[in-house]
Design an enzyme around this catalytic site. Structure first.
Site, PDB file in Angstrom:
ATOM      1  N   CYS A   2       4.050 -31.796  52.093  1.00 55.94           N
ATOM      2  CA  CYS A   2       2.609 -31.774  52.355  1.00 55.94           C
ATOM      3  C   CYS A   2       2.360 -31.972  53.843  1.00 55.94           C
ATOM      4  CB  CYS A   2       1.831 -32.835  51.602  1.00 55.94           C
ATOM      5  SG  CYS A   2       1.903 -32.659  49.828  1.00 55.94           S
ATOM      6  N   GLY A 102       2.237 -37.788  49.815  1.00 59.02           N
ATOM      7  CA  GLY A 102       2.950 -38.936  49.232  1.00 59.02           C
ATOM      8  C   GLY A 102       2.706 -38.982  47.742  1.00 59.02           C
ATOM      9  N   GLU A 487      27.817 -26.029  52.567  1.00 58.17           N
ATOM     10  CA  GLU A 487      26.619 -25.697  53.342  1.00 58.17           C
ATOM     11  C   GLU A 487      26.297 -24.197  53.228  1.00 58.17           C
ATOM     12  OE1 GLU A 487      24.287 -27.273  54.459  1.00 58.17           O
ATOM     13  OE2 GLU A 487      23.369 -26.069  56.028  1.00 58.17           O
ATOM     14  N   LYS A 491      22.778 -22.750  51.679  1.00 61.60           N
ATOM     15  CA  LYS A 491      21.891 -21.830  52.409  1.00 61.60           C
ATOM     16  C   LYS A 491      21.534 -20.638  51.530  1.00 61.60           C
ATOM     17  CE  LYS A 491      20.816 -23.854  54.851  1.00 61.60           C
ATOM     18  NZ  LYS A 491      21.106 -25.200  55.122  1.00 61.60           N
TER      19      LYS A 491
END
Ligand code: G6P
Length: 614
Positions: A2, A102, A487, A491
């Site tokens: 957000c 939050g 990794e 991706k």
């Protein structure tokens, strides 16, 4: 997770808010909204499902006038993505509008209480509960907004960064934070608000990072006030931010991700500048000078991180163990914080986080701190929550990373962990002077070698269409290249939505080998290192089952092309620095496959750049 923007001043707020939302869209993009107090004193709220462009289209024929406003781009937690659940949320009387980043954990209890008092709700969100609570308190206790917010926040459990407008107070924004970031920008006769400084730096470099439990009272033609929820006035800590606007714009690239992949050589230079001397034979980290005894006394290193940062930690573990002889563990922050981990005052806990805001990593830091460990941050976002919560640390200095799939932060983190391992190893005497000198020198050569690794771009762009139709992919690597395999797979998953797994190449025969057929591409990192021969055997195991192999090899390699369908060549380097180079073609591969599939590379579905909820 957000994005929050706010403006109050003499200019029209709407264009500033929209530009700010676009800068923050990496934080979430399932819906967006804006609230402005218009010229006739009305509080207008407009919101739509989807990206910020949908919002601007929707607002085309709306009254967007006004010099005070707040805006939000959402990553849904409570309530599906929809216009109804998008922020801002009005209070019952529509006098207040709130935006929130939050989670309000006890929202259900508060909602039931308010409903019993006759308050009706218009959304499924936890956020609306907060604005209704604030209004209820204002009315019941006859309090102004600021004080009602103080009272309400005492009743709230959870994490928040909020901003509230009150139609009856058109020259004011009230904002507050706990565990979710919020920055106030101070301009000439104007103030800005942002989840980070990126929507602000275009207008001012003077900012105040709110601390947990702080409320900002932002009023036009008055000094900014920061007060705690207990009502204590706080001294203003104004910082100067040093972000060049070019760093947060695409600079001619089609996507932020591609720009950030190509920035890596320069990022690495920035990361090493002032740390490796000009002669290229010595590394100094200020943390090592300031906390020498504490760091040298470490009986164990524990790294806590999430996502890509966790993969960087796996590279770090091998460095700390092999160079320094210090036992090392790498933990998912989200698991660590909820176990009862054995952490003692003899431990150094390294928190790795690009954003410096990841809720689980921050909580892991707090837990380790309570148990007396010494906390070291490896972060990118200057002044963010994790660096502020740590005892010391080293910024990776790779500049703002906007692409949701992390690229340059990974290599920056590996570089910082390498420098830290070298400093510790030198001081502990666990490396010879010769080995130390060779490694430092090699690090200084890395930006140039990264440039060479980037030259694989065209080849990979041409290869990418072959893999577009894959449903599953396997990435294999060993030793330092195992985290690279993880990794690379991450991706691909993140941006192309192809299922991919990273595996230690030898472990493949304990499971994934059953999946191998000509339909499943296998990417093998097979650079020159002490496991090279073993990796060749693993490639043959794949080939023997009809698997199709694409191998990353070291320049000059002539053997692997006999077994692989495609070979991508990388410059030679020391084994421990392979991840700095080998990750690059895998980033490019994921990027080009996603582009071929027509995916929104910078805003992959369901993901957010900064995960400020647990
Ligand atoms: C999210 C991002 C990842 C990132 C992870 C950890 O999942 O999409 O790219 O690696 O969070 O974030 P951090 O900011 O703590 O490195």
């Amino acid at each position: 997770m957000c994005g929050i923007v706010g403006y109050i001043g003499k200019k029209q707020a709407y264009p500033i808010l929209i530009k700010g939302l676009k800068r923050l869209e990496y934080r979430g993009y399932d819906s967006a909204g804006v609230a402005m107090i218009g010229e006739c004193g009305e509080l207008n709220v407009y919101k739509t499902k989807g990206k910020v462009d949908n919002l601007t289209e929707y607002c085309n024929d709306k009254d967007v006038s006004g010099c005070v406003g707040i805006a939000h781009t959402r990553w849904a937690t409570h309530g599906e993505p929809s216009a109804r659940n998008a922020h801002p949320h009005y209070s019952r009387s529509r006098n207040l509008a709130i935006i929130h980043n939050g989670i309000i954990e006890n929202y259900a209890d508060i909602k039931v209480r308010l409903q019993a008092e006759g308050v009706e709700f218009r959304s499924d969100t936890d956020t609306e509960v907060l604005v209704q609570l604030v209004e209820y308190i204002m009315e019941k206790k006859n309090l102004p907004l600021l004080e009602a917010v103080q009272v309400a926040l005492h009743q709230v459990i959870g994490a928040y960064a909020i901003a509230i407008l009150d139609r009856r107070e058109p020259r004011q924004i009230v904002a507050a934070r706990k565990q979710s970031p919020l920055v106030v920008g101070i301009g000439e006769d104007e103030f800005f608000l942002g989840s980070d400084a990126s929507p602000i730096v275009e207008y001012t470099d003077r900012v105040v990072y709110l601390e947990d439990g702080n409320i900002a009272l932002i009023r036009l033609d008055e000094e900014l006030r920061v007060i705690t929820i207990l009502g204590e006035e706080q001294e203003l800590k104004v910082k100067t931010v040093d972000i060049d606007l070019g760093q947060i714009e695409k600079g001619g690239y089609e996507h932020f991700m591609l720009k950030e992949i190509f920035e890596q050589p320069e990022c690495l230079m920035n990361c090493m500048r002032g740390r490796i001397n000009v002669e290229g034979n010595h590394v100094t980290l200020s943390a090592m000078i300031d906390h020498r005894q504490r760091l040298l006394g470490a009986k164990r290193i524990v790294m806590v991180a999430c996502g890509t940062s966790w993969h960087a930690g796996l590279v770090g573990k091998q460095l700390f163990e092999s160079l320094c002889g210090i036992p090392c563990e790498v933990e998912y922050a989200s698991e660590f914080r909820y176990r009862n981990p054995v952490v003692t005052k003899d431990d150094v806990v390294i928190a790795i986080s690009q954003s410096g805001e990841t809720a689980d990593t921050l909580a892991a830091v707090q837990l380790a701190k309570e148990r007396g460990a010494f906390i070291y941050g490896v972060c990118n976002a200057i002044g963010s929550s994790i660096p502020r919560a740590t005892d010391t640390g080293t910024y990776i200095h790779v500049g703002p990373e906007i692409g949701v799939a992390s690229t340059k932060a990974f290599t920056g983190q590996v570089a910082v962990l390498s420098m830290l391992a070298l400093c510790l190893a030198k001081e502990r005497g666990s490396v010879s002077d010769e080995q130390y000198g060779e490694m430092v020198k090699e690090l200084t050569l890395m930006p140039r070698k990264m440039e060479l690794a980037l030259k694989t771009n065209e080849q990979i762009r041409h290869l990418a269409p072959i893999f577009t139709y894959a449903k599953n992919c396997l990435y294999l690597g060993r030793g330092y290249n195992f985290p690279v395999a993880l990794e690379g797979a991450l991706k691909l998953k993140e941006i192309s939505y192809i299922h991919a797994e990273g595996y230690p190449a030898a472990e493949m025969k304990h499971g994934p080998i059953a999946l191998i057929d000509s339909e499943m591409p296998v990417f093998v990192i097979a650079t020159h290192d002490h496991l090279y021969e073993k990796v060749i055997s693993n490639i043959q195991e794949v080939r023997a089952r009809g698997g199709r192999v694409t191998a990353l090899v070291t320049e000059g390699d002539t053997r692997i092309q006999k077994y692989a369908d495609h070979v991508v060549t990388l410059p030679d380097t020391l084994e421990c620095f392979q991840p700095l180079l080998a990750s690059i073609p895998l980033q490019l591969l994921a990027y080009h496959i996603a582009v071929c599939k027509g995916k929104d590379v910078d805003r992959p579905r369901n993901l957010a750049k900064s995960v400020t909820v647990e």
